[in-house]
Design a protein around this motif. Structure first.
Motif, PDB file in Angstrom:
ATOM      1  N   ILE A 121      21.513  50.528 -36.913  1.00 48.37           N
ATOM      2  CA  ILE A 121      21.733  51.541 -35.882  1.00 48.37           C
ATOM      3  C   ILE A 121      22.264  52.862 -36.436  1.00 48.37           C
ATOM      4  N   GLU A 122      23.015  52.809 -37.531  1.00 52.24           N
ATOM      5  CA  GLU A 122      23.669  54.022 -38.032  1.00 52.24           C
ATOM      6  C   GLU A 122      22.696  55.174 -38.311  1.00 52.24           C
ATOM      7  N   PRO A 123      21.634  54.970 -39.110  1.00 51.53           N
ATOM      8  CA  PRO A 123      20.717  56.102 -39.332  1.00 51.53           C
ATOM      9  C   PRO A 123      19.952  56.507 -38.069  1.00 51.53           C
ATOM     10  N   LEU A 124      19.736  55.559 -37.165  1.00 51.62           N
ATOM     11  CA  LEU A 124      19.013  55.874 -35.931  1.00 51.62           C
ATOM     12  C   LEU A 124      19.837  56.786 -35.025  1.00 51.62           C
ATOM     13  N   ARG A 125      21.121  56.582 -34.994  1.00 50.93           N
ATOM     14  CA  ARG A 125      21.989  57.410 -34.146  1.00 50.93           C
ATOM     15  C   ARG A 125      21.954  58.883 -34.542  1.00 50.93           C
ATOM     16  N   GLU A 126      21.458  59.175 -35.727  1.00 52.54           N
ATOM     17  CA  GLU A 126      21.323  60.564 -36.163  1.00 52.54           C
ATOM     18  C   GLU A 126      20.040  61.203 -35.640  1.00 52.54           C
ATOM     19  N   GLY A 127      19.147  60.387 -35.081  1.00 46.24           N
ATOM     20  CA  GLY A 127      17.892  60.903 -34.536  1.00 46.24           C
ATOM     21  C   GLY A 127      18.105  61.592 -33.211  1.00 46.24           C
ATOM     22  N   LYS A 128      17.028  62.134 -32.667  1.00 51.46           N
ATOM     23  CA  LYS A 128      17.087  62.930 -31.428  1.00 51.46           C
ATOM     24  C   LYS A 128      17.475  62.078 -30.225  1.00 51.46           C
ATOM     25  N   ASP A 129      18.550  62.476 -29.572  1.00 56.29           N
ATOM     26  CA  ASP A 129      18.966  61.889 -28.298  1.00 56.29           C
ATOM     27  C   ASP A 129      18.981  60.360 -28.295  1.00 56.29           C
ATOM     28  N   TYR A 130      19.599  59.773 -29.318  1.00 53.44           N
ATOM     29  CA  TYR A 130      19.674  58.307 -29.356  1.00 53.44           C
ATOM     30  C   TYR A 130      20.474  57.821 -28.149  1.00 53.44           C
ATOM     31  N   PRO A 131      19.911  56.899 -27.352  1.00 57.88           N
ATOM     32  CA  PRO A 131      20.619  56.408 -26.160  1.00 57.88           C
ATOM     33  C   PRO A 131      21.897  55.661 -26.551  1.00 57.88           C
ATOM     34  N   GLN A 132      23.009  56.034 -25.959  1.00 53.21           N
ATOM     35  CA  GLN A 132      24.316  55.504 -26.349  1.00 53.21           C
ATOM     36  C   GLN A 132      24.450  53.997 -26.232  1.00 53.21           C
ATOM     37  N   SER A 154      11.403  50.324 -31.081  1.00 54.67           N
ATOM     38  CA  SER A 154      11.661  49.718 -29.785  1.00 54.67           C
ATOM     39  C   SER A 154      13.158  49.460 -29.738  1.00 54.67           C
ATOM     40  N   LEU A 155      13.787  49.934 -28.664  1.00 61.51           N
ATOM     41  CA  LEU A 155      15.217  49.773 -28.470  1.00 61.51           C
ATOM     42  C   LEU A 155      15.453  48.965 -27.196  1.00 61.51           C
ATOM     43  N   TYR A 156      16.608  48.341 -27.125  1.00 65.98           N
ATOM     44  CA  TYR A 156      17.019  47.685 -25.889  1.00 65.98           C
ATOM     45  C   TYR A 156      18.221  48.431 -25.340  1.00 65.98           C
ATOM     46  N   ASP A 157      18.073  48.981 -24.145  1.00 66.98           N
ATOM     47  CA  ASP A 157      19.154  49.710 -23.493  1.00 66.98           C
ATOM     48  C   ASP A 157      19.990  48.710 -22.687  1.00 66.98           C
ATOM     49  N   ASN A 158      21.212  48.474 -23.131  1.00 66.09           N
ATOM     50  CA  ASN A 158      22.087  47.497 -22.490  1.00 66.09           C
ATOM     51  C   ASN A 158      22.584  47.935 -21.116  1.00 66.09           C
ATOM     52  N   ARG A 159      22.591  49.218 -20.846  1.00 69.40           N
ATOM     53  CA  ARG A 159      23.038  49.705 -19.529  1.00 69.40           C
ATOM     54  C   ARG A 159      21.936  49.483 -18.496  1.00 69.40           C
ATOM     55  N   GLN A 160      20.709  49.873 -18.840  1.00 73.66           N
ATOM     56  CA  GLN A 160      19.592  49.761 -17.901  1.00 73.66           C
ATOM     57  C   GLN A 160      18.866  48.426 -17.985  1.00 73.66           C
ATOM     58  N   CYS A 161      19.135  47.645 -19.058  1.00 71.42           N
ATOM     59  CA  CYS A 161      18.402  46.393 -19.324  1.00 71.42           C
ATOM     60  C   CYS A 161      16.900  46.676 -19.399  1.00 71.42           C
ATOM     61  N   LYS A 162      16.559  47.718 -20.156  1.00 71.32           N
ATOM     62  CA  LYS A 162      15.169  48.153 -20.310  1.00 71.32           C
ATOM     63  C   LYS A 162      14.811  48.256 -21.781  1.00 71.32           C
ATOM     64  N   ILE A 163      13.532  48.092 -22.069  1.00 75.10           N
ATOM     65  CA  ILE A 163      12.990  48.308 -23.402  1.00 75.10           C
ATOM     66  C   ILE A 163      12.549  49.758 -23.482  1.00 75.10           C
ATOM     67  N   LEU A 164      13.004  50.467 -24.503  1.00 74.83           N
ATOM     68  CA  LEU A 164      12.655  51.862 -24.697  1.00 74.83           C
ATOM     69  C   LEU A 164      11.807  52.014 -25.947  1.00 74.83           C
ATOM     70  N   THR A 165      10.844  52.902 -25.901  1.00 74.74           N
ATOM     71  CA  THR A 165      10.166  53.348 -27.119  1.00 74.74           C
ATOM     72  C   THR A 165      10.796  54.684 -27.437  1.00 74.74           C
ATOM     73  N   TRP A 166      11.317  54.795 -28.649  1.00 73.54           N
ATOM     74  CA  TRP A 166      12.108  55.959 -29.039  1.00 73.54           C
ATOM     75  C   TRP A 166      11.619  56.481 -30.379  1.00 73.54           C
ATOM     76  N   SER A 167      11.609  57.795 -30.512  1.00 76.12           N
ATOM     77  CA  SER A 167      11.196  58.460 -31.741  1.00 76.12           C
ATOM     78  C   SER A 167      12.384  59.192 -32.341  1.00 76.12           C
ATOM     79  N   MET A 168      12.516  59.125 -33.669  1.00 76.80           N
ATOM     80  CA  MET A 168      13.585  59.847 -34.370  1.00 76.80           C
ATOM     81  C   MET A 168      13.490  61.349 -34.104  1.00 76.80           C
ATOM     82  N   ILE A 169      12.284  61.847 -33.851  1.00 70.95           N
ATOM     83  CA  ILE A 169      12.061  63.285 -33.708  1.00 70.95           C
ATOM     84  C   ILE A 169      12.059  63.749 -32.258  1.00 70.95           C
ATOM     85  N   THR A 170      11.468  62.965 -31.355  1.00 68.58           N
ATOM     86  CA  THR A 170      11.322  63.429 -29.979  1.00 68.58           C
ATOM     87  C   THR A 170      12.220  62.722 -28.973  1.00 68.58           C
ATOM     88  N   GLY A 171      12.911  61.656 -29.370  1.00 68.56           N
ATOM     89  CA  GLY A 171      13.756  60.908 -28.445  1.00 68.56           C
ATOM     90  C   GLY A 171      12.962  59.849 -27.702  1.00 68.56           C
TER      91      GLY A 171
END
Length: 135
Positions: free
Chosen positions: A72-83, A97-114
């Protein structure tokens, strides 16, 4: 997560169930609360590796590339990493692919675009599709 458990056994996939102490320590280290769904995944499987597919989790040393604490550490430096998100899967080319623990949703996330997509799949359905190509 019964279907996932069956597929893991059928395909002899590698798992590393995490202890309650490991899960609690990870929540504290990451400063987030894991959803019950994600805690179940961690306690039953920890992480899953089958063939070339590897799903992040716990149950391995913190220095392992599959451990969410190191991943997670290098990913948190990317654009708008979900907390409240943890990495699940490296799609490639800077997409995860990320798992958002607040929304209980699967996210597709990009280091550049969020965040580029939010899925309505459950965690188990996502894991079955990505690891075992079951829809």
């Amino acid at each position: 997560m019964k279907k996932l458990e069956q597929q893991v056994a059928t395909h002899d996939a590698d798992i590393r169930p995490a202890t309650e102490n490991e899960i609690n320590a990870a929540e504290q280290a990451l400063r987030m609360h894991f959803s019950e769904e994600y805690k179940t995944y961690l306690s039953e499987f920890g992480l899953v590796a089958s063939g070339a597919t590897e799903i992040y989790g716990l149950g391995v040393p913190a220095t392992s590339h599959l451990n969410i604490l190191s991943a997670i550490e290098p990913l948190r430096e990317g654009k708008d990493y979900p907390q409240q998100a943890v990495p699940l899967y490296d799609i490639g080319d800077g997409y995860y692919s990320l798992y958002d623990n607040r929304q209980c949703k699967i996210l597709t996330w990009s280091m550049i675009t969020g965040v580029v997509e939010i899925s309505d799949e459950t965690l188990e359905a996502f894991l079955l599709r990505v690891i075992f190509d079951i829809k």
